[in-house]
Design a protein around this motif. Structure first.
Motif, PDB file in Angstrom:
ATOM      1  N   ASP A 159     -51.352 -50.478 -33.881  1.00  0.00           N
ATOM      2  CA  ASP A 159     -51.297 -49.309 -34.765  1.00  0.00           C
ATOM      3  C   ASP A 159     -52.648 -48.600 -34.818  1.00  0.00           C
ATOM      4  OD1 ASP A 159     -48.669 -49.791 -35.301  1.00  0.00           O
ATOM      5  OD2 ASP A 159     -49.031 -50.836 -37.193  1.00  0.00           O
ATOM      6  N   VAL A 160     -53.720 -49.402 -34.866  1.00  0.00           N
ATOM      7  CA  VAL A 160     -55.058 -48.820 -34.888  1.00  0.00           C
ATOM      8  C   VAL A 160     -55.340 -48.093 -33.580  1.00  0.00           C
ATOM      9  CG1 VAL A 160     -57.520 -49.357 -34.941  1.00  0.00           C
ATOM     10  CG2 VAL A 160     -55.958 -50.504 -36.524  1.00  0.00           C
ATOM     11  N   LEU A 161     -55.023 -48.746 -32.474  1.00  0.00           N
ATOM     12  CA  LEU A 161     -55.265 -48.151 -31.167  1.00  0.00           C
ATOM     13  C   LEU A 161     -54.454 -46.874 -30.980  1.00  0.00           C
ATOM     14  CD1 LEU A 161     -55.253 -51.382 -28.972  1.00  0.00           C
ATOM     15  CD2 LEU A 161     -57.233 -49.953 -29.504  1.00  0.00           C
ATOM     16  N   LYS A 162     -53.224 -46.890 -31.467  1.00  0.00           N
ATOM     17  CA  LYS A 162     -52.354 -45.729 -31.286  1.00  0.00           C
ATOM     18  C   LYS A 162     -52.882 -44.519 -32.051  1.00  0.00           C
ATOM     19  CE  LYS A 162     -47.491 -44.359 -31.493  1.00  0.00           C
ATOM     20  NZ  LYS A 162     -46.114 -44.787 -31.886  1.00  0.00           N
ATOM     21  N   GLU A 163     -53.469 -44.767 -33.230  1.00  0.00           N
ATOM     22  CA  GLU A 163     -54.049 -43.667 -33.994  1.00  0.00           C
ATOM     23  C   GLU A 163     -55.258 -43.085 -33.270  1.00  0.00           C
ATOM     24  OE1 GLU A 163     -54.943 -44.954 -37.916  1.00  0.00           O
ATOM     25  OE2 GLU A 163     -52.863 -45.421 -38.428  1.00  0.00           O
ATOM     26  N   ILE A 164     -56.009 -43.961 -32.629  1.00  0.00           N
ATOM     27  CA  ILE A 164     -57.194 -43.500 -31.900  1.00  0.00           C
ATOM     28  C   ILE A 164     -56.787 -42.710 -30.661  1.00  0.00           C
ATOM     29  CG2 ILE A 164     -59.222 -44.274 -30.598  1.00  0.00           C
ATOM     30  CD1 ILE A 164     -59.286 -46.725 -32.479  1.00  0.00           C
ATOM     31  N   ASN A 165     -55.805 -43.237 -29.960  1.00  0.00           N
ATOM     32  CA  ASN A 165     -55.363 -42.596 -28.718  1.00  0.00           C
ATOM     33  C   ASN A 165     -53.864 -42.835 -28.533  1.00  0.00           C
ATOM     34  OD1 ASN A 165     -54.839 -41.773 -26.084  1.00  0.00           O
ATOM     35  ND2 ASN A 165     -56.808 -42.496 -25.296  1.00  0.00           N
ATOM     36  N   PRO A 166     -53.038 -41.793 -28.722  1.00  0.00           N
ATOM     37  CA  PRO A 166     -51.586 -41.982 -28.613  1.00  0.00           C
ATOM     38  C   PRO A 166     -51.117 -42.333 -27.203  1.00  0.00           C
ATOM     39  CG  PRO A 166     -52.121 -39.647 -28.791  1.00  0.00           C
ATOM     40  CD  PRO A 166     -53.391 -40.396 -29.065  1.00  0.00           C
ATOM     41  N   ARG A 167     -52.028 -42.243 -26.217  1.00  0.00           N
ATOM     42  CA  ARG A 167     -51.640 -42.570 -24.847  1.00  0.00           C
ATOM     43  C   ARG A 167     -51.798 -44.058 -24.540  1.00  0.00           C
ATOM     44  NH1 ARG A 167     -51.172 -38.794 -20.995  1.00  0.00           N
ATOM     45  NH2 ARG A 167     -52.215 -40.087 -19.418  1.00  0.00           N
TER      46      ARG A 167
END
Length: 297
Positions: free
Chosen positions: A9-17
């Motif tokens: 979830d954290v990573l997705k907020e930083i970069n949706p790719r």
């Protein structure tokens, strides 16, 4: 898995790719989600050991960690699919696999037979449940796998074995009859195979169109002419090797337009985390935070 979920979830907020892949013993849901995953345990619970072993004997663990390897290969294909999907949508996703799901999917025809006809699978050793003779037979210096997958091939097999009259025996004239007289024909054929070495049988079967091959040791596998012809052994520099290089197994798939190559040694766990995450735009402070959470190493 909860820590992994938070991390994604954290990573997705930083970069949706972001594309994140994870594997576990039993998946992130269901009553067994908390259990650790071990190849042989999942092989037992997922049916592999039920069908692996000598006919009439107990279960035998395969000589390789097939469930572990299969899960990795499934995930490899899933990652390629996710990369293609990202090129079309611009959005990454989380991929989840498990040893248990891999093994259940690998049940293939024996699983489908149970699901659709109620036929329970059993162990056959190296024999075939519906084709006889087709087995690993004892030669002078090891074991030789061969047989006849149809009646025409059985005539050839009988001739190669030096007993053409076997094809005229009413007990063995058709595959159906050979299945009925499995033990009798298997005993006869096994005694005939004992008369020659693996190499002699290879020569006898050459150009016959029959299925055949010796049960090779590791030495024989890597000295096999096909291993050399298909570049299945690659030498690469390695500082830990006394000779300065180490031998690794080459890639199984050959690409015509973009040939595969082995360019670097196997990485250590987390060795390239900073490099990869930096390329994705995740700065050092964010990486430190993810590391403190245990999300990355």
């Amino acid at each position: 898995m909860e820590k992994l979920k938070i991390g994604y979830d954290v990573l997705k907020e930083i970069n949706p790719r972001i594309i994140l892949s994870s594997t576990s013993g039993y998946g992130s849901s269901g009553p067994f989600a908390h259990r650790a995953g071990y190849d042989m345990i999942v092989g037992a619970e997922g049916g592999l050991l039920h069908v692996t072993g000598e006919r009439g004997g107990g279960p035998i663990r395969p000589g390789l960690s097939l469930v572990d390897l299969g899960t990795g290969l499934y995930m490899q294909g899933a990652i390629m699919g996710a990369l293609y999907a990202r090129e079309r949508t611009g959005v990454g996703q989380k991929l989840e696999g498990s040893l248990f799901e891999t093994q259940v999917s690998l049940l293939a025809n024996v699983g489908l037979s149970w699901l659709n006809t109620g036929v329970e699978a059993q162990r056959w050793g190296t024999q075939h449940p519906t084709v006889v003779p087709y087995d690993a037979f004892e030669a002078k210096d090891g074991y030789f796998v061969g047989g006849a997958t149809n009646d025409k091939q059985f005539v050839k097999l009988a001739r190669i074995l030096g007993k053409p009259e076997l094809a005229e025996d009413p007990r063995f004239s058709t595959n159906t009859k050979r299945v009925q007289h499995r033990d009798e024909i298997s005993k006869i054929v096994n005694e005939l195979f004992k008369k020659k070495t693996i190499e002699e049988w290879n020569e006898a079967f050459e150009s016959s169109g029959m299925p055949y091959g010796g049960v090779n040791s590791m030495e024989r596998v890597f000295k096999h002419p096909q291993s050399k012809a298909r570049n299945m052994v690659v030498e690469m520099p390695h500082e830990a090797a006394t000779k300065g290089t180490m031998s690794v197994i080459g890639p199984a798939i050959k690409w015509s337009g973009t040939p595969t190559s082995i360019r670097s040694k196997p990485p250590l766990h987390g060795e390239h985390s900073d490099e990869v995450l930096a390329e994705l735009g995740i700065d050092e402070a964010q990486r430190d935070e993810l590391r403190s959470q245990g999300t990355i190493k």
